[in-house]
Design a protein around this motif. Structure first.
Motif, mmCIF file in Angstrom:
data_model
loop_
_atom_site.group_PDB
_atom_site.id
_atom_site.type_symbol
_atom_site.label_atom_id
_atom_site.label_comp_id
_atom_site.label_asym_id
_atom_site.label_seq_id
_atom_site.Cartn_x
_atom_site.Cartn_y
_atom_site.Cartn_z
ATOM 1 N N THR A 71 1.006 -1.205 -0.036
ATOM 2 C CA THR A 71 0.039 -0.028 0.065
ATOM 3 C C THR A 71 0.886 1.064 0.019
ATOM 4 O O THR A 71 2.128 1.194 0.364
ATOM 5 N N ASN A 97 0.506 5.840 -1.178
ATOM 6 C CA ASN A 97 -0.522 6.803 -1.509
ATOM 7 C C ASN A 97 -0.188 7.428 -3.158
ATOM 8 O O ASN A 97 0.791 7.345 -3.693
ATOM 9 N N ASN A 98 -1.356 7.789 -3.702
ATOM 10 C CA ASN A 98 -1.332 8.606 -4.811
ATOM 11 C C ASN A 98 -1.161 10.084 -4.242
ATOM 12 O O ASN A 98 -1.856 10.472 -3.278
ATOM 13 N N LYS A 108 -2.803 13.460 -0.667
ATOM 14 C CA LYS A 108 -2.555 12.054 -0.707
ATOM 15 C C LYS A 108 -3.686 11.280 -0.544
ATOM 16 O O LYS A 108 -4.531 11.513 0.419
ATOM 17 N N THR A 109 -4.097 10.214 -1.142
ATOM 18 C CA THR A 109 -5.000 9.337 -1.062
ATOM 19 C C THR A 109 -4.356 8.016 -1.002
ATOM 20 O O THR A 109 -3.545 7.589 -1.859
ATOM 21 N N ARG A 110 -4.952 6.993 -0.365
ATOM 22 C CA ARG A 110 -4.386 5.615 -0.281
ATOM 23 C C ARG A 110 -4.450 4.939 -1.407
ATOM 24 O O ARG A 110 -5.628 4.930 -2.268
ATOM 25 N N ARG A 111 -3.552 4.213 -1.656
ATOM 26 C CA ARG A 111 -3.548 3.185 -2.922
ATOM 27 C C ARG A 111 -2.995 1.762 -2.727
ATOM 28 O O ARG A 111 -2.567 1.522 -1.878
ATOM 29 N N ARG A 112 -3.302 0.741 -3.673
ATOM 30 C CA ARG A 112 -2.495 -0.650 -3.529
ATOM 31 C C ARG A 112 -1.950 -0.634 -4.627
ATOM 32 O O ARG A 112 -2.038 -0.533 -5.763
#
Length: 95
Positions: free
Chosen positions: A14, A16-17, A24-28
């Protein structure tokens, strides 16, 4: 089915974008998993695994499935791969 390589144990990471405005938004980060059939020279059979593309290159580099499993640590292998590793070791000691 988990997104995990059966031979190397590589799994989802995991992070961040990060936008230009530094939001910042979480990403995988998903591993590049492929369904492949690998042949065992010792057993004379083929086995199906779901492995990462980088692991496939490592298998080729080490000289095949048997050589890769001989050096692989047991804690990263899946149950199916561990079973194949034990069969190969058993066959090698019997020969």
């Amino acid at each position: 089915m988990s997104r995990r390589c059966e031979l190397s144990g590589k799994a989802v990471m995991t992070g961040n974008n990060v936008s230009h405005a530094n939001n910042k938004t979480r990403r995988r980060f998903l591993p590049n998993l492929n369904d492949v059939t690998l042949a065992s020279d010792t057993l004379g059979r083929s086995f199906k695994f779901k492995i990462a593309a980088s692991t496939l290159r490592s298998v080729d580099h080490r000289g095949g499935l048997d050589a890769y499993l001989a050096k692989a640590k047991d804690d990263v292998l899946s149950d199916a791969a561990l079973k194949v590793k034990r069969e190969i070791a058993k066959q090698a000691t019997a020969a």
